[in-house]
Design a protein around this motif. Structure first.
Motif, PDB file in Angstrom:
ATOM      1  N   LYS B  42       0.831  -1.212   0.000  1.00 19.57           N
ATOM      2  CA  LYS B  42       0.000   0.000   0.000  1.00 19.57           C
ATOM      3  C   LYS B  42       0.864   1.260   0.000  1.00 19.57           C
ATOM      4  O   LYS B  42       0.677   2.151  -0.824  1.00 19.57           O
ATOM      5  N   SER B  43       1.803   1.315   0.957  1.00 23.63           N
ATOM      6  CA  SER B  43       2.656   2.504   1.033  1.00 23.63           C
ATOM      7  C   SER B  43       3.502   2.629  -0.222  1.00 23.63           C
ATOM      8  O   SER B  43       3.724   3.739  -0.712  1.00 23.63           O
ATOM      9  N   THR B  44       3.968   1.501  -0.720  1.00 21.12           N
ATOM     10  CA  THR B  44       4.787   1.540  -1.925  1.00 21.12           C
ATOM     11  C   THR B  44       3.992   2.143  -3.086  1.00 21.12           C
ATOM     12  O   THR B  44       4.504   2.995  -3.820  1.00 21.12           O
ATOM     13  N   LEU B 157      -2.564  10.305   1.548  1.00 18.46           N
ATOM     14  CA  LEU B 157      -2.495  10.137   2.999  1.00 18.46           C
ATOM     15  C   LEU B 157      -2.078   8.709   3.324  1.00 18.46           C
ATOM     16  O   LEU B 157      -2.724   7.762   2.892  1.00 18.46           O
ATOM     17  N   ASP B 158      -0.993   8.556   4.075  1.00 15.05           N
ATOM     18  CA  ASP B 158      -0.550   7.214   4.460  1.00 15.05           C
ATOM     19  C   ASP B 158      -0.955   6.950   5.906  1.00 15.05           C
ATOM     20  O   ASP B 158      -0.349   7.474   6.828  1.00 15.05           O
ATOM     21  N   GLU B 159      -1.965   6.155   6.087  1.00 12.39           N
ATOM     22  CA  GLU B 159      -2.512   5.834   7.405  1.00 12.39           C
ATOM     23  C   GLU B 159      -2.639   7.082   8.263  1.00 12.39           C
ATOM     24  O   GLU B 159      -2.034   7.184   9.332  1.00 12.39           O
ATOM     25  N   PRO B 160      -3.426   8.044   7.793  1.00 12.38           N
ATOM     26  CA  PRO B 160      -3.438   9.344   8.455  1.00 12.38           C
ATOM     27  C   PRO B 160      -4.002   9.295   9.868  1.00 12.38           C
ATOM     28  O   PRO B 160      -3.663  10.120  10.695  1.00 12.38           O
TER      29      PRO B 160
HETATM   30 MG   LIG Z   1       2.611   1.260   4.991  1.00  8.45          MG
END
Ligand SMILES: [Mg+2]
Ligand SMILES: Nc1ncnc2c1ncn2[C@@H]1O[C@H](COP(=O)(O)OP(=O)(O)OP(=O)(O)O)[C@@H](O)[C@H]1O
Lengths: 287, 347
Positions: B42-44, B157-160
């Motif tokens: 996901k983050s990638t 937004l990464d796991e905001p």
């Molecule tokens: Mg991540």
């Protein structure tokens, strides 16, 4: 109940700190006090001559301009060496902290600390071999370059600066490295996402956040360099007369300990004043 | 504002494939969630869209233009990080104004836009503070204000919300949705929390081991999962029948489970816990699928109750309003039933 707990805490803290205080007392405070006492004498108290209390050693500093000039020269040397060490050391620390990972970082770190492990005389004399006329540097340059060059840096200010920078560089690298290491990489990413280029990030984020480490390193270099005598003497030769070498002369050549002690305390006072004046300015720059 | 499209993106770290031929469309102005287990990429994917990472193959378009050669500094995105990444050496106002100053906006306009952004996140009075003087929820809002003040084309937004506690998190979800609606910015966010993904987004994408398993509106993904992983990952699913390996569904010798038409060769049948009803006697209505079992556990949780039922080798989970669960004690023999239309066919 809480009182006794607090007391126990205090006792624990005291017992943990006491070796350090003992050491400070024995190793620093006592000798320094003795020196301070000497600086108000007319001659060493363990010699044959009569001695009495006087402030003539301190007056000597103000009677001629020689001492003040030498002190100024030493402070300049300190600024120059500190400046060079910061310019070389900070980028080096940055690369170590932010660009290199894993084993190669450890290896490079070892190389950085290496000067600490060698004897300082050996280090200085090896610089002498490198820098003198027909020395390693000149031979190397003449091998690479198509034309002949004469390089004789020996007995010059650059030689002194090179030697001192080399000796003290690890301080600024280590303190900057620690400060840079503590900066969250997400801050840099966040700045990039807002469109900041590398220079802006360096100037607005990395430098302000690592300034405490950088300054600590700079102070650690500046203070000893202003009083240095070995590098100026060996690498500087005739141009290597500084405030530090004069103090050394008083102790090892002229045996005028009281004058040497007085000059040392003047140096200490001047350095402290410089730091005191500089610190609010630097603190403001940080925010 | 702009739409984003990810086309056949593959990203490798060494010989580990973090993203494997991922494609997904993010239409203009929508709110999108990327969901998946830890390490699913996901983050990638988000960082590739942002431009911190470059895809090995495939391409990313923002506003109909390829951004494959454009680094993050030039992509005009807004990004919010899990730990907020506020600059600790700057005040809140300077944090928010950072992107404006980089763009050399005049100082009047800078002040006006910082004011507007702080007002949008309801923090107008805190501009002079430093980040360490704010609460977690306030830092969150500052990070959001900072991400949108430059009018980026996309908000990433990464796991905001993952660093906030539950009740604050629900408040912030509402807030985030309001702000997103107000400025109409295309928003892509990564989350671990499936409920958050379902409530907030117009479209979700489910990642697993670097592959995009399924994407679509939350309701359609929830009701029509493409595989068993998605069915069980997004909400709970009771697997009531599985393929026996010969291309036939095996209802575990239970003929009262009706196999929907055309589903004979499906890989599994599932039913959601909230579709189930529980009763002490066998229900008689037409069109019900039912199983017989023993009530193992009944858990009261305020509005809803959860029952665990053992039916042969299968364990069923059922969720219903507490008043809809008849007075049964643990260990009793009971029936679970559901309308056959509620049966989820996993192809
Ligand atoms: Mg991540
Ligand atoms: N810089 C990197 N080098 C090598 N592998 C990486 C790198 N970044 C991520 N990975 C690997 O890629 C995979 C996907 O990572 P990613 O951070 O995208 O996961 P994620 O879905 O965001 O997980 P989480 O929910 O835990 O944040 C992981 O297996 C991770 O180990």
């Amino acid at each position: 109940m809480s009182m006794t707990l607090a007391n126990q805490q205090r006792i624990k803290i005291f017992s943990l700190l006491s070796p350090a205080y003992l050491w400070l007392t024995v190793a620093i405070f006592l000798p320094l006090s003795a020196m301070f006492y000497f600086s108000f004498l007319s001659d060493v108290p363990f010699g044959q001559k009569e001695w009495f209390y006087s402030t003539e050693n301190y007056q000597a500093f103000f009677q001629t301009t020689t001492y003040a000039k030498l002190l100024w020269k030493s402070i300049n040397l300190g600024l120059m060496v500190t400046g060079c060490a910061v310019l070389v050391g900070f980028p080096c620390a940055y690369v170590l902290a932010k660009s290199i990972q894993g084993r190669s970082r450890e290896a490079l770190f070892l190389l950085v600390i290496l000067p600490f492990w060698s004897n300082s005389l050996v280090r200085i004399f090896s610089w002498a071999i490198v820098l003198r006329g027909n020395g390693v540097l000149e031979i190397a340059l003449n091998t690479i370059l198509p034309f002949e060059v004469d390089v004789n840096l020996m007995f010059s200010t650059p030689a002194i600066v090179i030697g001192l920078v080399h000796s003290y560089l690890p301080y600024v690298i280590l303190t900057s490295y620690l400060a840079l290491q503590a900066i969250d990489d997400n801050l840099i990413d966040a700045a990039r996402s807002m469109g900041a280029n590398k220079l802006t990030i360096l100037w607005r984020i990395i430098l302000p956040l690592s300034l405490p480490g950088l300054l600590a390193g700079a102070v650690l270099i500046f203070v000893p360099v202003v009083g240095s005598f070995m590098e100026p003497r060996i690498l500087g030769g005739r141009v290597g007369t500084y405030f530090g070498t004069v103090i050394e002369d008083q102790f090892v050549a002229v045996f005028n300990w009281p004058l040497g002690a007085a000059l040392s305390f003047i140096l200490l006072a001047v350095v402290l004043i410089i730091l005191a004046v500089a610190s609010p300015i630097l603190r403001r720059a940080q925010t | 504002m702009a739409e984003v499209s990810v086309k056949n993106v593959t990203k490798k770290f060494g010989n580990f494939t973090a993203l494997d031929d991922v494609s997904m469309e993010f239409p203009d102005g929508g709110f999108f969630a990327l969901l998946g287990p830890s390490g699913s990429g996901k983050s990638t994917l988000l960082r590739t869209i942002a431009g911190f990472l470059f895809a090995d193959s495939g391409s990313i378009h923002i506003g109909n233009k390829s951004v494959d050669l454009i680094p993050v500094e030039k992509r005009e995105i807004g990004m919010m990080f899990q730990n907020y990444a506020l600059f600790p050496n700057m005040t809140i106002a300077d944090n928010v104004g950072f992107g404006l100053r980089v763009r050399k906006v005049s100082s009047d306009e800078e002040r006006r836009r910082i004011g507007e952004a702080l007002e949008l996140v309801q923090l107008s009075t805190l501009g002079d503070r430093k980040p360490h003087q704010l609460s977690g929820g306030q830092r969150q809002r500052v990070a959001l204000a900072r991400a949108i003040v430059t009018n980026p084309r996309v908000l990433l937004l990464d796991e905001p919300l993952s660093a906030l506690d539950k009740s604050l998190r629900v408040d912030m979800q509402v807030e985030l949705k309001r702000i997103q609606h107000e400025i109409g910015i295309t928003t892509i966010f990564v989350t671990h929390d499936q409920e958050e993904a379902l409530t907030l987004s117009d479209k979700i994408g489910i990642l697993r081991e670097g592959r995009m398993i399924q994407s679509g509106p939350p309701r359609s993904v929830y009701n029509n999962p493409v595989d068993r992983f998605t069915a069980e990952f997004l909400g709970d699913a009771n697997i009531v029948a599985e393929n026996d390996g010969n291309g036939r569904l095996n209802v575990s010798g239970n003929p009262s489970i009706k196999i929907p038409e055309g589903a004979e060769t499906a890989s599994a049948l599932a039913v959601r816990p909230e579709s189930l009803s529980i009763s002490a006697t066998e229900p008689e209505q037409e069109g019900l699928s039912k199983v017989h079992g023993r009530l193992v556990q009944r858990m009261f949780a305020g509005a809803m109750s959860t029952c665990i039922v053992q039916c042969g080798s299968h364990t069923y989970k059922m969720v219903a309003r507490d008043q809809d669960v008849p007075n049964l004690s643990e260990g009793e023999n009971i029936w679970l039933s559901w309308k056959s239309a509620q049966t989820i066919v996993i192809p």
